[in-house]
Write a protein that holds these residues in place. Structure first.
Motif, PDB file in Angstrom:
ATOM      1  N   ALA A 195      -7.154   8.701  -5.412  1.00 15.70           N
ATOM      2  CA  ALA A 195      -7.300   7.380  -4.725  1.00 15.70           C
ATOM      3  C   ALA A 195      -6.183   7.437  -3.607  1.00 15.70           C
ATOM      4  O   ALA A 195      -5.106   7.843  -3.769  1.00 15.70           O
ATOM      5  CB  ALA A 195      -7.217   6.403  -5.681  1.00 15.70           C
ATOM      6  N   GLU A 196      -6.613   6.740  -2.471  1.00 15.47           N
ATOM      7  CA  GLU A 196      -5.402   6.616  -1.627  1.00 15.47           C
ATOM      8  C   GLU A 196      -5.522   5.177  -0.968  1.00 15.47           C
ATOM      9  O   GLU A 196      -6.584   4.520  -0.807  1.00 15.47           O
ATOM     10  CB  GLU A 196      -5.807   7.501  -0.263  1.00 15.47           C
ATOM     11  N   ALA A 197      -4.331   4.439  -0.828  1.00 17.37           N
ATOM     12  CA  ALA A 197      -4.330   3.057  -0.318  1.00 17.37           C
ATOM     13  C   ALA A 197      -4.396   2.960   0.895  1.00 17.37           C
ATOM     14  O   ALA A 197      -3.892   4.085   1.588  1.00 17.37           O
ATOM     15  CB  ALA A 197      -2.917   2.401  -0.906  1.00 17.37           C
ATOM     16  N   ALA A 235      -8.609   4.171  -8.218  1.00 15.69           N
ATOM     17  CA  ALA A 235      -7.926   2.556  -8.480  1.00 15.69           C
ATOM     18  C   ALA A 235      -8.694   1.814  -9.369  1.00 15.69           C
ATOM     19  O   ALA A 235      -8.300   0.835  -9.812  1.00 15.69           O
ATOM     20  CB  ALA A 235      -7.637   2.530  -7.059  1.00 15.69           C
ATOM     21  N   TYR A 240      -8.593   0.236  -1.345  1.00 18.79           N
ATOM     22  CA  TYR A 240      -8.360   1.878  -1.654  1.00 18.79           C
ATOM     23  C   TYR A 240      -9.800   2.575  -1.377  1.00 18.79           C
ATOM     24  O   TYR A 240     -10.742   2.041  -1.528  1.00 18.79           O
ATOM     25  CB  TYR A 240      -8.228   2.046  -3.067  1.00 18.79           C
ATOM     26  N   SER A 266     -11.520   6.113  -2.879  1.00 17.18           N
ATOM     27  CA  SER A 266     -11.437   7.206  -4.174  1.00 17.18           C
ATOM     28  C   SER A 266     -12.554   8.077  -4.376  1.00 17.18           C
ATOM     29  O   SER A 266     -13.638   7.923  -3.836  1.00 17.18           O
ATOM     30  CB  SER A 266     -11.017   6.218  -5.307  1.00 17.18           C
ATOM     31  N   CYS A 315      -0.745   7.127  -3.047  1.00 18.01           N
ATOM     32  CA  CYS A 315      -1.849   7.903  -3.765  1.00 18.01           C
ATOM     33  C   CYS A 315      -1.881   7.988  -5.289  1.00 18.01           C
ATOM     34  O   CYS A 315      -0.610   8.001  -5.707  1.00 18.01           O
ATOM     35  CB  CYS A 315      -1.713   9.327  -2.942  1.00 18.01           C
ATOM     36  N   ALA A 343       0.902  -1.297   0.045  1.00 15.47           N
ATOM     37  CA  ALA A 343       0.107   0.025  -0.149  1.00 15.47           C
ATOM     38  C   ALA A 343       0.789   1.169   0.066  1.00 15.47           C
ATOM     39  O   ALA A 343       0.401   2.371   0.530  1.00 15.47           O
ATOM     40  CB  ALA A 343      -1.092   0.106   1.133  1.00 15.47           C
TER      41      ALA A 343
END
Length: 322
Positions: free
Chosen positions: A232-234, A215, A301, A303, A210, A153
C-alpha cells in the motif's frame, strides 16, 4: 491520524495511562497521526477469495514509542525552564530533550514554540485533554513548517510537548510543536538533516507512507521503505473534511460522497492512467474520538494483492514492479 470507523471503547483510557507515565514534560506522537483502524474501500478492492473485507479495529501507539526519560536525570524534561525552550528550526534528542545541530543524529525537530491559552484551568488538564488541545494548536504550524498539509500521508508526525505539573503550577503555558519521523515500529528514528519544507514537491516521496499490507485489510500500522516490498502507498493530496473538533463529525455516507471522487482523482494523478484491476483504491477516515482531537482528514491509498518491489507512481499501464 486515526483511521476507520470501528471504535474501541477503552482506547482513550489506554492512551492516557500510557502517556501519564511521564513524570514531567510530556512528549507524545499526536494520536491523530498514528492510530490505524478501518478503511473505506471502493468496490474494486481486490481480495484473494472475492469476499468482502471486514474493517479492523484501531491500533494504539505502543508504549515503546514514548521518549524514555530517566527520573531525576539532569537536563531532563522536568528541569527545562520556560526561558530555556528550543526555537523553531532546532533539532533535539528526545531521550533527554537535548538540542543538537540538525546535521547530527536527532529524533525531533521543532516546528514552532507557542503559548497555550491563559483561560485554561489552574490545575493542568489530564493528559488526554492536553493531547487534544496541543494536537489542534500544532496542526497549522507543523503543516506550515513542512510546507504541505499532506503530513498525514507520510512517516512524519507531530510530536507535542507541554509543561510538567510543577511547571503548570508556576503558570508555565508554553507549547512545543515538534516533528518526528517514525520507523516501522512507530518509534521515532534517529535522522540527520532538516525537514523544513520537506513535503514540497518531489521531496514528499522521501517520507511517503508505504505499508506492508493493504490499507483496507491491516489491523496494525507499520511502515516500510517504498523501494522495498510493500502493498500500500499513501497518496499526496490529503483531504480535510468540513468542520472542526467542536462540530459534529460527518456521517459515513457524507464522508464517502466527499472522499470517493477526491481519491479517484488522486489515484489517477498518481498512477498516470485509468483504473486497473490489480491496483485498488481505499481511504482512511478519522474515528469520532480522534475527530474531537482535531483529526479531520481523509488519506487516500492505492494497494495491491501481492507485494510490489517499487512505487506505483506513474505506472500507467505497465506491469507491476516486482
Amino acid at each position: 491520524m486515526s483511521l476507520g470507523t470501528v471504535s474501541n471503547g477503552d482506547s482513550e483510557d489506554r492512551e492516557a495511562k500510557a502517556v501519564s507515565r511521564r513524570l514531567s514534560m510530556i512528549g507524545v506522537v499526536s494520536a491523530a497521526a498514528v492510530l490505524l483502524g478501518a478503511c473505506t474501500q471502493s468496490p474494486d478492492e481486490p481480495t484473494d477469495d472475492g469476499s468482502r473485507i471486514v474493517p479492523p479495529s484501531r491500533v494504539e501507539l505502543p508504549p515503546s514509542a514514548e521518549p524514555e526519560i530517566a527520573d531525576g536525570e539532569t537536563g531532563g524534561p522536568g528541569v527545562v525552564p520556560a526561558d530555556g525552550l528550543p526555537a523553531a528550526g532546532d533539532c533535539m534528542v528526545l531521550a533527554d530533550f537535548r538540542p543538537v545541530d540538525c546535521a547530527e543524529p536527532h529524533t525531533m525537530e521543532i516546528a514552532a514554540v507557542g503559548e497555550l491559552s491563559a483561560d485554561l484551568p489552574r490545575m493542568r488538564p489530564e493528559d488526554d485533554e492536553m493531547l487534544r488541545l496541543t494536537t489542534q494548536e500544532c496542526a497549522e504550524p507543523v503543516a506550515d513548517y513542512v510546507g504541505s498539509g499532506d503530513i498525514d500521508a507520510t512517516r512524519l508526525h507531530p510530536w507535542t510537548v507541554w509543561p510538567s505539573q510543577d511547571g503548570w503550577a508556576k503558570d508555565e503555558r508554553w507549547l512545543v510543536c515538534g516533528l518526528a519521523e517514525l520507523g516501522s515500529d512507530l518509534v521515532p528514528v534517529s535522522r540527520t538533516g532538516s525537514v523544513r519544507d520537506a513535503l514540497v514537491g518531489e521531496p514528499f516521496y522521501d517520507f511517503q507512507a508505504c505499508l506492508p499490507d493493504s490499507a483496507a485489510e491491516t489491523d496494525e500500522l507499520r511502515y516500510v521503505p517504498c523501494d522495498e516490498p510493500h502493498r500500500a502507498e499513501a497518496l499526496p493530496g490529503v483531504l480535510p473534511l468540513p468542520g472542526g473538533p467542536n462540530d459534529p463529525m460527518p456521517g459515513a455516507e457524507e464522508i464517502e460522497e466527499i472522499a470517493a471522487p477526491h481519491c479517484e482523482q488522486a489515484r489517477a494523478a498518481y498512477l498516470g492512467g485509468d483504473r486497473r484491476d490489480d491496483i485498488a483504491l481505499s481511504w482512511r477516515v478519522p474515528e469520532p474520538a480522534d475527530w474531537r482531537r482535531g483529526a479531520n482528514t481523509v488519506v487516500c491509498y492505492v494497494s495491491t494483492v501481492e507485494e510490489v518491489g517499487g512505487r506505483l507512481l506513474g505506472i500507467g499501464d505497465r506491469p507491476l514492479p516486482e
